[in-house]
Design an enzyme around this catalytic site. Structure first.
Site, PDB file in Angstrom:
ATOM      1  N   LEU A  37       0.863  -1.312   0.078  1.00 14.08           N
ATOM      2  CA  LEU A  37      -0.033   0.112   0.127  1.00 14.08           C
ATOM      3  C   LEU A  37       1.059   1.304  -0.127  1.00 14.08           C
ATOM      4  CD1 LEU A  37      -2.842  -0.593   2.511  1.00 14.08           C
ATOM      5  CD2 LEU A  37      -3.084  -0.216   0.159  1.00 14.08           C
ATOM      6  N   ASP A  38       0.678   2.259  -0.779  1.00 14.03           N
ATOM      7  CA  ASP A  38       1.554   3.442  -1.039  1.00 14.03           C
ATOM      8  C   ASP A  38       1.292   4.165   0.322  1.00 14.03           C
ATOM      9  OD1 ASP A  38       2.325   2.835  -3.592  1.00 14.03           O
ATOM     10  OD2 ASP A  38       0.562   4.032  -4.550  1.00 14.03           O
ATOM     11  N   PRO A  39       2.346   4.839   0.733  1.00 12.00           N
ATOM     12  CA  PRO A  39       2.333   5.752   2.000  1.00 12.00           C
ATOM     13  C   PRO A  39       1.355   6.587   2.001  1.00 12.00           C
ATOM     14  CG  PRO A  39       4.479   5.597   1.203  1.00 12.00           C
ATOM     15  CD  PRO A  39       3.662   4.931   0.089  1.00 12.00           C
ATOM     16  N   ALA A  41      -1.766   6.041   0.792  1.00 12.84           N
ATOM     17  CA  ALA A  41      -3.093   5.175   1.060  1.00 12.84           C
ATOM     18  C   ALA A  41      -3.124   4.519   2.628  1.00 12.84           C
ATOM     19  CB  ALA A  41      -2.972   4.006   0.117  1.00 12.84           C
TER      20      ALA A  41
END
Length: 294
Positions: A37-39, A41
């Site tokens: 999960l991207d930072p 998100a």
């Protein structure tokens, strides 16, 4: 300790930050997450411990559900708010019906071009590394599936929210970008939350900031339970012994259920013993991953 803990990742953290925190609490090194999960998100991030790291790839195959917010009339180089604004358009003339029809047109199996700002590699170099150098390269479209888009809320053209159920490999940022391009005004993702990963839900997740050794021990999920999203088949002990020994069995008598080709199943002996994950092809049925607890 072997099993899976359903973690909720907050914004501002990397997925590896979550793994590092779980390692500290669990006091063990063999820990891995099940899909970055991207930072920017937040959301559900199942984390595997011990022998459960063997099933990371299988949990990553699960359908995912994301709650996404997007804004029409703006395009950035990253397709989200982290990037530089490339263009802005007036989107005030776009009607709700046009937005709904456009969004729903993406449901199904579609070709999706991944964003330049992604971890995919081309000639051994990550795309985001090229993008940071101002280099844009051709990306091949990939087949992905959008199973459903529900709970669509159009507060304004600046704030559209929807829940997207999709396959592994789907870039929600690209979906937002493609919606904007189809409406001819551009779009940018403004928020992303993963609310479900297979059987792992937001409601049952433990916030990483709250994780303690006691909570970990109380809520860790067994390897068998963590694979609940796969259908179950049962074989008798005779065939079970062959499967345990790595034999591919070509005998329709081995299972009582209808078993499809090239589909993963949870495999049990008729005495209730969980063997692992198996798959049938034209040459027979074989365990792909032996997971029996010795």
């Amino acid at each position: 300790m072997n099993g899976v803990i359903n973690i909720y990742k907050n914004t501002g953290m990397t997925s590896f930050d979550v793994v590092a925190m779980v390692r500290r609490v669990a006091k063990m090194k063999k820990v891995g997450h099940t899909g970055t999960l991207d930072p920017a998100a937040s959301g559900v991030l199942p984390v595997c411990l011990g022998k459960a790291t063997k099933i990371i790839d299988y949990i990553m195959e699960n359908k995912k559900v994301y709650r996404v917010n997007l804004k029409l009339g703006m395009v950035t180089d990253t397709y989200d708010l982290e990037g530089e604004v490339l263009r802005e358009e007036d989107a005030s003339h776009i009607t709700k019906d046009e937005i709904l029809n456009c969004i729903n047109s993406f449901v199904g199996t579609i070709d999706q071009v991944p964003p330049m700002y992604s971890a995919l590699k081309q000639n051994g170099v990550r795309l985001y590394e090229l993008a940071r150098q101002g280099i844009e390269v051709h990306r091949e479209a990939r087949k992905i599936t959008i199973y459903s888009i529900e709970n669509i809320k159009i507060e304004s053209n600046d704030n559209i929210q929807m829940d997207v159920c999709c396959s592994k490999g789907t870039y929600i940022r690209s979906l937002c970008y493609d919606i904007g391009e189809k409406l001819n005004v551009g779009a940018t993702m403004t928020a992303l939350e993963r609310i479900q990963n297979g059987t792992f839900t937001k409601e049952e997740a433990i916030n990483i900031e709250d994780l303690t050794e006691e909570l970990l021990e109380k809520h860790i999920i067994s390897i068998e339970k963590a694979l609940d999203s796969f259908e179950k088949i049962t074989v008798n002990e005779k065939f079970g012994k062959l499967l345990r020994n790595g034999v591919k069995v070509f005998d329709n008598r081995m299972y009582s259920e209808e078993v499809e080709f090239n589909k993963l199943y949870r495999v049990y002996e008729d005495n209730g013993v969980f063997l692992g994950l198996g798959k049938r092809d034209e040459k027979g049925f074989k365990l792909e991953k032996l997971l029996i607890e010795e």
